[in-house]
Design a protein around this motif. Structure first.
Motif, PDB file in Angstrom:
ATOM      1  N   GLU A 228       0.815  -1.213   0.000  1.00 45.68           N
ATOM      2  CA  GLU A 228       0.000   0.000   0.000  1.00 45.68           C
ATOM      3  C   GLU A 228       0.849   1.263   0.000  1.00 45.68           C
ATOM      4  OE1 GLU A 228      -2.849  -0.017   3.121  1.00 45.68           O
ATOM      5  OE2 GLU A 228      -4.048  -1.639   2.239  1.00 45.68           O
ATOM      6  N   LEU A 229       2.102   1.166   0.433  1.00 42.36           N
ATOM      7  CA  LEU A 229       2.972   2.333   0.417  1.00 42.36           C
ATOM      8  C   LEU A 229       3.246   2.816  -1.006  1.00 42.36           C
ATOM      9  CD1 LEU A 229       4.343   3.929   2.727  1.00 42.36           C
ATOM     10  CD2 LEU A 229       6.457   2.678   2.219  1.00 42.36           C
ATOM     11  N   SER A 230       2.961   1.992  -2.000  1.00 44.58           N
ATOM     12  CA  SER A 230       3.125   2.384  -3.395  1.00 44.58           C
ATOM     13  C   SER A 230       1.995   3.282  -3.892  1.00 44.58           C
ATOM     14  CB  SER A 230       3.213   1.142  -4.293  1.00 44.58           C
ATOM     15  OG  SER A 230       4.375   0.405  -4.026  1.00 44.58           O
ATOM     16  N   HIS A 231       0.908   3.375  -3.128  1.00 45.00           N
ATOM     17  CA  HIS A 231      -0.176   4.263  -3.532  1.00 45.00           C
ATOM     18  C   HIS A 231       0.377   5.682  -3.664  1.00 45.00           C
ATOM     19  CE1 HIS A 231      -3.640   1.552  -1.883  1.00 45.00           C
ATOM     20  NE2 HIS A 231      -2.770   0.885  -2.618  1.00 45.00           N
ATOM     21  N   THR A 232       0.071   6.336  -4.753  1.00 43.77           N
ATOM     22  CA  THR A 232       0.692   7.615  -5.080  1.00 43.77           C
ATOM     23  C   THR A 232       0.566   8.631  -3.951  1.00 43.77           C
ATOM     24  OG1 THR A 232       0.163   7.200  -7.404  1.00 43.77           O
ATOM     25  CG2 THR A 232       0.827   9.440  -6.808  1.00 43.77           C
ATOM     26  N   ASP A 233      -0.586   8.715  -3.330  1.00 42.03           N
ATOM     27  CA  ASP A 233      -0.820   9.710  -2.282  1.00 42.03           C
ATOM     28  C   ASP A 233      -0.897   9.092  -0.889  1.00 42.03           C
ATOM     29  OD1 ASP A 233      -0.921  11.952  -4.021  1.00 42.03           O
ATOM     30  OD2 ASP A 233      -2.969  11.427  -4.587  1.00 42.03           O
ATOM     31  N   HIS A 234      -0.174   8.008  -0.665  1.00 40.61           N
ATOM     32  CA  HIS A 234      -0.219   7.360   0.641  1.00 40.61           C
ATOM     33  C   HIS A 234       0.219   8.339   1.725  1.00 40.61           C
ATOM     34  CE1 HIS A 234       0.482   4.502   3.890  1.00 40.61           C
ATOM     35  NE2 HIS A 234      -0.168   3.600   3.174  1.00 40.61           N
ATOM     36  N   ALA A 235      -0.508   8.331   2.841  1.00 36.39           N
ATOM     37  CA  ALA A 235      -0.277   9.317   3.902  1.00 36.39           C
ATOM     38  C   ALA A 235       1.099   9.202   4.535  1.00 36.39           C
ATOM     39  CB  ALA A 235      -1.355   9.177   4.979  1.00 36.39           C
ATOM     40  N   GLU A 236       1.708   8.028   4.502  1.00 36.37           N
ATOM     41  CA  GLU A 236       3.020   7.850   5.114  1.00 36.37           C
ATOM     42  C   GLU A 236       4.162   8.330   4.229  1.00 36.37           C
ATOM     43  OE1 GLU A 236       3.703   3.931   6.638  1.00 36.37           O
ATOM     44  OE2 GLU A 236       1.639   3.728   7.352  1.00 36.37           O
ATOM     45  N   VAL A 237       3.869   8.638   2.974  1.00 34.79           N
ATOM     46  CA  VAL A 237       4.897   9.144   2.066  1.00 34.79           C
ATOM     47  C   VAL A 237       4.888  10.668   2.169  1.00 34.79           C
ATOM     48  CG1 VAL A 237       5.682   9.269  -0.326  1.00 34.79           C
ATOM     49  CG2 VAL A 237       4.617   7.178   0.545  1.00 34.79           C
ATOM     50  N   VAL A 238       5.927  11.223   2.746  1.00 33.28           N
ATOM     51  CA  VAL A 238       5.979  12.657   3.022  1.00 33.28           C
ATOM     52  C   VAL A 238       7.316  13.227   2.551  1.00 33.28           C
ATOM     53  CG1 VAL A 238       4.417  12.460   4.991  1.00 33.28           C
ATOM     54  CG2 VAL A 238       6.878  12.233   5.345  1.00 33.28           C
ATOM     55  N   GLY A 239       7.473  14.522   2.729  1.00 33.84           N
ATOM     56  CA  GLY A 239       8.742  15.182   2.462  1.00 33.84           C
ATOM     57  C   GLY A 239       9.188  15.052   1.023  1.00 33.84           C
ATOM     58  N   ARG A 240      10.483  14.783   0.839  1.00 34.79           N
ATOM     59  CA  ARG A 240      11.063  14.713  -0.497  1.00 34.79           C
ATOM     60  C   ARG A 240      10.447  13.594  -1.317  1.00 34.79           C
ATOM     61  NH1 ARG A 240      12.094  17.868  -3.921  1.00 34.79           N
ATOM     62  NH2 ARG A 240      12.990  19.113  -2.237  1.00 34.79           N
ATOM     63  N   GLN A 241      10.150  12.453  -0.705  1.00 34.62           N
ATOM     64  CA  GLN A 241       9.548  11.340  -1.437  1.00 34.62           C
ATOM     65  C   GLN A 241       8.210  11.749  -2.052  1.00 34.62           C
ATOM     66  OE1 GLN A 241       9.310   8.412   1.676  1.00 34.62           O
ATOM     67  NE2 GLN A 241      11.407   7.661   1.337  1.00 34.62           N
ATOM     68  N   ARG A 242       7.390  12.427  -1.261  1.00 36.47           N
ATOM     69  CA  ARG A 242       6.089  12.865  -1.766  1.00 36.47           C
ATOM     70  C   ARG A 242       6.257  13.917  -2.861  1.00 36.47           C
ATOM     71  NH1 ARG A 242       1.358  11.858   0.473  1.00 36.47           N
ATOM     72  NH2 ARG A 242      -0.495  13.036  -0.138  1.00 36.47           N
ATOM     73  N   ALA A 243       7.194  14.821  -2.663  1.00 37.49           N
ATOM     74  CA  ALA A 243       7.442  15.861  -3.658  1.00 37.49           C
ATOM     75  C   ALA A 243       7.895  15.250  -4.977  1.00 37.49           C
ATOM     76  CB  ALA A 243       8.484  16.844  -3.136  1.00 37.49           C
ATOM     77  N   ASN A 244       8.727  14.221  -4.924  1.00 37.80           N
ATOM     78  CA  ASN A 244       9.192  13.567  -6.151  1.00 37.80           C
ATOM     79  C   ASN A 244       8.033  12.903  -6.893  1.00 37.80           C
ATOM     80  OD1 ASN A 244      11.852  14.330  -5.683  1.00 37.80           O
ATOM     81  ND2 ASN A 244      12.402  12.395  -4.690  1.00 37.80           N
ATOM     82  N   ARG A 245       7.155  12.244  -6.156  1.00 36.63           N
ATOM     83  CA  ARG A 245       5.986  11.624  -6.793  1.00 36.63           C
ATOM     84  C   ARG A 245       5.095  12.681  -7.447  1.00 36.63           C
ATOM     85  NH1 ARG A 245       3.596   6.747  -2.933  1.00 36.63           N
ATOM     86  NH2 ARG A 245       5.579   5.622  -2.618  1.00 36.63           N
ATOM     87  N   GLN A 246       4.885  13.770  -6.739  1.00 34.21           N
ATOM     88  CA  GLN A 246       4.015  14.818  -7.276  1.00 34.21           C
ATOM     89  C   GLN A 246       4.624  15.463  -8.509  1.00 34.21           C
ATOM     90  OE1 GLN A 246       3.564  17.242  -3.756  1.00 34.21           O
ATOM     91  NE2 GLN A 246       1.710  16.165  -3.089  1.00 34.21           N
TER      92      GLN A 246
END
Length: 292
Positions: A228-246
């Motif tokens: 589930e951590l692979s979900h694009t907007d998963h709540a546990e993915v934050v900071g630089r990781q989230r910014a890279n996905r976005q």
């Protein structure tokens, strides 16, 4: 392709659509993902498709297909299913060459996205593009074999293998087989060519230092991570990781791609050239009309 991969098209959610003629199995709609994810759900504006219009297993490449390297040679390629570093642990039938084949409009859209990435000192890198139906069939057979757990530690550490099909990680059809879906990431543009990824390291959801690396930006998980951590907007993915996905999603959405929410790496170009056709010709440039 969740996740990795063998995602199927979301058809009409009616009883008539579920009962395809000729005893064909009903199409799965549990997130339309598998291995390298596969088909992003069709937009609500798309008309319901008649099961009678679906054509599967076509063995000739239409003239609309092209090799990505002939359209956008600067986009890096690491076609995982042509080698052994994937969730099966071996080269997949149907991948004669390590090539990205796509419909031409999809390849052109990637070229436009690549220009924006290059301007920001980065590059796109593709993991999978067109995928033959025979490759999808191999994934299904593998998922039904409880004895083969070679790659569990890396690719599906928290999911029991007997749940991969019921939970939608593996499916009987993949949007990749239609030619408008691609799995990809971002890598730095400058410096040496990133080292090809290797297996035998930590789980795909581990920290970048502990999981198998391939030179890509930190997206929070590795490619084809059944989690589930692979979900694009998963709540546990934050900071630089989230910014890279976005950032990856913005680059591609501007060019008409739609992300599959369960897989940060999975995008389908709209409108699809072949929304109701799944192909089975091998991944090889010699299969293309005019070898473009």
């Amino acid at each position: 392709m969740r996740r990795t991969a063998v995602c199927l098209l979301v058809l009409a959610a009616s009883a008539a659509a579920a009962a395809a003629p000729g005893g064909s199995p009903a199409v799965r709609t549990s997130g339309d993902r598998a291995g390298s994810g596969d088909t992003a759900p069709a937009p609500s504006s798309d008309p319901a498709r008649s099961p009678g219009a679906v054509r599967t297993g076509e063995r000739r490449a239409p003239a609309e297909f092209t090799a990505l390297e002939s359209v956008a040679p600067s986009i890096r390629q690491e076609i995982r299913y042509a080698g052994s570093h994937n969730f099966v642990g071996e080269p997949i039938p149907g991948y004669r060459e390590s090539q990205c084949l796509l419909t031409r409009d999809t390849a052109l859209a990637l070229r436009r996205a690549q220009r924006a990435a290059l301007a920001a000192a980065h590059s796109l890198k593709v993991y999978d593009c067109y995928r033959p139906q025979r490759s999808v069939d191999r994934f299904v057979r593998w998922a039904k074999d409880p004895s083969d757990l070679r790659m569990k530690r890396e690719f599906y550490p928290r999911v029991d293998k007997d749940r991969l099909i019921p939970d939608g990680y593996i499916a009987e059809r993949s949007g990749h087989s239609r030619g408008s879906t691609v799995d990809l990431t971002l890598v730095p543009r400058y410096g040496p060519e990133p080292v090809r990824s290797g297996g035998g390291r930590g789980p795909c959801r581990a920290t970048p230092a502990d999981r198998a690396g391939d030179g890509s930006l930190d997206m929070g998980t590795g490619y084809d991570c059944f989690d589930e951590l692979s979900h694009t907007d998963h709540a546990e993915v934050v900071g630089r990781q989230r910014a890279n996905r976005q950032w990856l999603r913005r680059l591609l959405e501007r060019e008409g791609f739609v992300n599959l929410p369960e897989e940060w790496w999975h995008f389908t170009h709209r409108p699809e050239a072949f929304p109701d056709r799944w192909f089975d010709f091998p991944v090889a440039r010699e299969e293309l009309v005019g070898r473009r």
